[in-house]
Design an enzyme around this catalytic site. Structure first.
Site, mmCIF file in Angstrom:
data_model
loop_
_atom_site.group_PDB
_atom_site.id
_atom_site.type_symbol
_atom_site.label_atom_id
_atom_site.label_comp_id
_atom_site.label_asym_id
_atom_site.label_seq_id
_atom_site.Cartn_x
_atom_site.Cartn_y
_atom_site.Cartn_z
ATOM 1 N N GLU A 41 7.744 -21.143 20.930
ATOM 2 C CA GLU A 41 8.857 -20.842 20.232
ATOM 3 C C GLU A 41 9.155 -19.227 19.714
ATOM 4 O O GLU A 41 7.117 -18.809 19.335
ATOM 5 C CB GLU A 41 9.028 -21.884 18.557
ATOM 6 N N ARG A 45 11.159 -12.031 15.534
ATOM 7 C CA ARG A 45 11.207 -10.836 14.223
ATOM 8 C C ARG A 45 11.119 -9.557 14.714
ATOM 9 O O ARG A 45 10.595 -8.643 14.157
ATOM 10 C CB ARG A 45 9.686 -11.705 13.684
ATOM 11 N N THR A 69 12.699 -17.683 14.156
ATOM 12 C CA THR A 69 12.789 -17.448 12.526
ATOM 13 C C THR A 69 14.786 -17.376 12.754
ATOM 14 O O THR A 69 15.088 -16.270 12.990
ATOM 15 C CB THR A 69 12.301 -15.971 13.029
ATOM 16 N N LYS A 129 11.876 -29.275 11.524
ATOM 17 C CA LYS A 129 10.428 -29.058 10.874
ATOM 18 C C LYS A 129 9.869 -28.799 10.205
ATOM 19 O O LYS A 129 10.763 -28.262 8.937
ATOM 20 C CB LYS A 129 10.570 -26.626 11.907
HETATM 21 C C1 3PG Z 1 6.524 -19.441 11.384
HETATM 22 O O1 3PG Z 1 7.470 -18.814 12.012
HETATM 23 O O2 3PG Z 1 6.461 -20.668 11.961
HETATM 24 C C2 3PG Z 1 4.903 -19.781 11.362
HETATM 25 O O3 3PG Z 1 5.016 -18.187 11.258
HETATM 26 C C3 3PG Z 1 3.890 -19.675 11.586
HETATM 27 O O4 3PG Z 1 2.737 -19.871 10.298
HETATM 28 P P1 3PG Z 1 1.397 -18.953 10.956
HETATM 29 O O5 3PG Z 1 1.479 -18.103 11.811
HETATM 30 O O6 3PG Z 1 0.671 -19.501 9.885
HETATM 31 O O7 3PG Z 1 0.902 -20.450 12.546
#
Ligand code: 3PG
Length: 209
Positions: A41, A45, A69, A129
Site C-alpha cells: 500500500e 503522502r 491515503t 480497513k
Molecule cells: C496508515 O496509513 O495505514 C498508517 O499510517 C499506518 O500506521 P502505522 O504507521 O501505525 O503502521
C-alpha cells in the site's frame, strides 16, 4: 463488485509504505517481495508518490501495488492511471467511495465505527480497513463487532506491530493487518534493503486464523 477480499489474502501483512525519493521505490518493493511480501500500500503522502507507484507497477508486474491515503476523488483516478491495482482510504465519505468504486479496481475503505461499517456494507463491500486500529479499540473492538456483523473482514492498521499483529490475526474477522513497520524511514534513507527483506520475512511468517 470491486471488493478487496482477494487483496487481503495475498499476505498476512500489507506494508504501508511512504517513499520520498522515487529512486527508492523499486528497490523497496523488490526487498519486500524478496522477503515474501508481494503487496504494497503505497501512501499518497509525498509529492512524488505517483511516480514511485508508476515505477513499481512498470518494473515489477508481479508486485501487487495499491495506493493508500486516498482522501480525494481525483487522487483515486490519478493513482489508477499511474498503475495502482487497488485503493485504500483511511476513512470514507459517500462521495469518495463513489469515485473509488468508479475506477473499477478493488477498494479497501477505512472505517472506525459500527455505523461506518454499516455504511460501507450498504454499498456491497465486506472488506474494510479498520483505522486507526490501536486507538479505535484494538482487537477487543473488532471481536465485539463480529457478534452482530460476522461476515465483514478487516485489515486493522494504525499502531499495529510485529508484536501485536498476532492478537489481530487470531480473530476470525481479520484477514490481514497493515503497518509501516516493514519499511522504516531510517532503513529507506540508509538504502538498507536487507533490513526491509528481513522485516518482510518476519511478517510473511505470521499465522492467520
Ligand atoms: C496508515 O496509513 O495505514 C498508517 O499510517 C499506518 O500506521 P502505522 O504507521 O501505525 O503502521
Amino acid at each position: 463488485m470491486a471488493d478487496a477480499s482477494s487483496i487481503m489474502q495475498v499476505s498476512p501483512v500489507i506494508p504501508v509504505v511512504t517513499i520520498d525519493d522515487p529512486a527508492d521505490a523499486v528497490p523497496v518493493a523488490s526487498a519486500l517481495a524478496e522477503g515474501g511480501v508481494p503487496v504494497i500500500e503505497l501512501t499518497l503522502r509525498t509529492a512524488s508518490a505517483l511516480e514511485s507507484l508508476a515505477r513499481i507497477a512498470a518494473a515489477l508486474p508481479d508486485m501487487l501495488v495499491g495506493a493508500g491515503t486516498v482522501l480525494a476523488p481525483r487522487q483515486a483516478e490519478a493513482a489508477v492511471e499511474a498503475g495502482a491495482r487497488f485503493l485504500v482510504s483511511p476513512g470514507v465519505t459517500p462521495n469518495l467511495l463513489d469515485y473509488m468504486l468508479s475506477t473499477g479496481v478493488p477498494v479497501l475503505p477505512g472505517v472506525a465505527t459500527v455505523g461506518e461499517v454499516m455504511g460501507v456494507l450498504e454499498r456491497g463491500l465486506t472488506a474494510m480497513k479498520f483505522f486507526p486500529a490501536g486507538p479505535a479499540g484494538g482487537p477487543e473492538y473488532l471481536a465485539a463487532i463480529a457478534a452482530p456483523i460476522p461476515y465483514v473482514k478487516f485489515c486493522p492498521t494504525g499502531g499495529v506491530s510485529l508484536a501485536t499483529a498476532p492478537d489481530y490475526l487470531a480473530l476470525p474477522n481479520v484477514a490481514c493487518v497493515g503497518g509501516s513497520w516493514l519499511t522504516p524511514k531510517a532503513a529507506i534513507e540508509a538504502k538498507d534493503w536487507g533490513r526491509i527483506t528481513e522485516l518482510a520475512r518476519g511478517a510473511a511468517e505470521l499465522a492467520r486464523a
